[in-house]
Design an enzyme around this catalytic site. Structure first.
Site, PDB file in Angstrom:
ATOM      1  N   THR A  88       0.746  -1.135  -0.109  1.00 48.33           N
ATOM      2  CA  THR A  88       0.013   0.027  -0.122  1.00 48.33           C
ATOM      3  C   THR A  88       0.914   1.333   0.004  1.00 48.33           C
ATOM      4  OG1 THR A  88      -1.719   1.048   1.207  1.00 48.33           O
ATOM      5  CG2 THR A  88      -0.177   0.017   2.453  1.00 48.33           C
ATOM      6  N   LYS A 121      -3.687   3.670   6.535  1.00 44.68           N
ATOM      7  CA  LYS A 121      -4.336   2.263   6.540  1.00 44.68           C
ATOM      8  C   LYS A 121      -3.259   1.219   7.129  1.00 44.68           C
ATOM      9  CE  LYS A 121      -5.470   1.465   2.110  1.00 44.68           C
ATOM     10  NZ  LYS A 121      -6.130   1.080   0.786  1.00 44.68           N
ATOM     11  N   ASP A 149      -8.544  -2.935  -0.217  1.00 37.80           N
ATOM     12  CA  ASP A 149      -9.390  -1.783  -0.969  1.00 37.80           C
ATOM     13  C   ASP A 149     -10.488  -1.011  -0.135  1.00 37.80           C
ATOM     14  OD1 ASP A 149      -8.387  -1.634  -3.966  1.00 37.80           O
ATOM     15  OD2 ASP A 149      -8.320  -3.572  -3.350  1.00 37.80           O
ATOM     16  N   SER A 150     -10.611   0.090  -0.220  1.00 34.97           N
ATOM     17  CA  SER A 150     -11.805   0.440   0.809  1.00 34.97           C
ATOM     18  C   SER A 150     -12.238   1.763   0.304  1.00 34.97           C
ATOM     19  CB  SER A 150     -11.039   0.906   1.980  1.00 34.97           C
ATOM     20  OG  SER A 150      -9.965   1.681   1.918  1.00 34.97           O
ATOM     21  N   PHE A 169      -7.268  10.034   8.779  1.00 34.97           N
ATOM     22  CA  PHE A 169      -7.249  10.256   7.399  1.00 34.97           C
ATOM     23  C   PHE A 169      -8.397  10.457   6.616  1.00 34.97           C
ATOM     24  CE2 PHE A 169      -7.489   6.411   4.922  1.00 34.97           C
ATOM     25  CZ  PHE A 169      -7.655   5.429   6.041  1.00 34.97           C
ATOM     26  N   GLY A 170      -8.312  10.813   5.294  1.00 29.32           N
ATOM     27  CA  GLY A 170      -9.319  10.777   4.297  1.00 29.32           C
ATOM     28  C   GLY A 170     -10.587  11.321   4.552  1.00 29.32           C
ATOM     29  N   ASP A 217     -12.555  10.922   7.105  1.00 27.00           N
ATOM     30  CA  ASP A 217     -12.985  10.707   8.575  1.00 27.00           C
ATOM     31  C   ASP A 217     -13.437  12.024   9.322  1.00 27.00           C
ATOM     32  OD1 ASP A 217     -12.240   8.132   8.828  1.00 27.00           O
ATOM     33  OD2 ASP A 217     -10.041   8.554   9.451  1.00 27.00           O
ATOM     34  N   HIS A 247     -14.616  -0.220   9.574  1.00 24.75           N
ATOM     35  CA  HIS A 247     -14.824  -1.297   8.678  1.00 24.75           C
ATOM     36  C   HIS A 247     -13.479  -2.197   8.744  1.00 24.75           C
ATOM     37  CE1 HIS A 247     -13.161   2.498   7.652  1.00 24.75           C
ATOM     38  NE2 HIS A 247     -12.723   2.168   6.352  1.00 24.75           N
TER      39      HIS A 247
END
Ligand code: ITT
Length: 209
Positions: free
Chosen positions: A14, A19, A71-72, A146-147, A149, A174
């Site tokens: 990754t 992650k 993958d998310s 992150f992302g 969130d 998740h």
């Protein structure tokens, strides 16, 4: 029968260090130590996150026979699941403010995150899935993690994931659900794994105690 104690390195391919940190935090209790490998692998475009996962894992070097990818994405109900498999691209283009604009005046703010962790081991490919439901907040809140969130509020909480510590987020996420399924699989198959792990990948196994 007394179980062996072990600490096993598991390569995670990754480019996303967040992650890797989250999965490492979750898997440590299983004696698994995540080693992040930032290799570039081609990602196919598909509306189905499981198809993306299966194709992506088939692109990792043949010599790696014990490794994971993940993958998310975030799926917003009122937007028919958008951004979903395009979450990374949309985050880097329109960003959180763009999503909040798309959601202006939309009452149904339900959304969910999906994580698919894919393990390649012994020439097999196994998918472990996790999902968490929540809603898109009205504004950006918090600086942690992150992302997406700062705009995702999990069910049963008033705080966004970015207002929780990494460890608090990982109690419901998740990624926790998917990673624990992987942890259980490795625990059940540990004897086979210890026999087969390929030291060419610098996979390291320490028998403890
Ligand atoms: P790799 O493919 O290199 O693993 P990536 O970040 O591109 O890293 P994905 O393709 O799986 O990962 O894209 C998922 C995107 O969805 C990610 O970049 C985030 O923007 C978002 N995402 C996934 N899980 C998230 C989480 O727990 N919290 C916030 N955003 C998340």
């Amino acid at each position: 029968m007394k179980r062996k104690k072990y600490l096993i390195d598991l390569p995670f391919i990754t480019g996303n260090g967040n992650k890797a940190s989250e999965i490492n935090d979750i898997l440590h209790q299983y004696g698994i130590n995540i080693i992040q490998k930032n290799l570039s692998i081609d990602e196919i475009q598909s509306d189905d996150i499981r198809e993306v996962a299966k194709k992506k894992i088939s692109g990792i070097p043949a010599s790696m026979d014990f490794a994971i990818i993940e993958d998310s994405g975030i799926f917003i109900n009122a937007l028919n699941g958008f951004p979903g498999v395009y979450s990374s691209y949309i985050y880097n283009t329109i960003g959180l403010n763009g999503i909040l604009k798309l959601m202006a005046n939309i009452e149904n703010r339900n959304a969910y995150f999906i994580s698919i962790i894919t393990l390649k081991f012994d020439k097999k490919i196994i998918l472990f899935e996790g999902m968490v439901k929540g809603r898109i907040g009205e504004k950006i809140k918090g600086n942690n993690n992150f992302g997406y969130d700062p705009i995702f509020i999990p069910d049963g909480n008033d705080k966004s994931y970015a207002e929780l510590s990494l460890h608090e987020k990982s109690m419901t996420s998740h990624r926790k659900i998917a990673a624990e399924k992987l942890g259980e699989y490795i625990k059940e198959n540990i004897d086979k794994i210890l026999k087969k792990v390929n030291n060419k990948d610098k996979t390291c196994v320490q028998q403890l105690g």
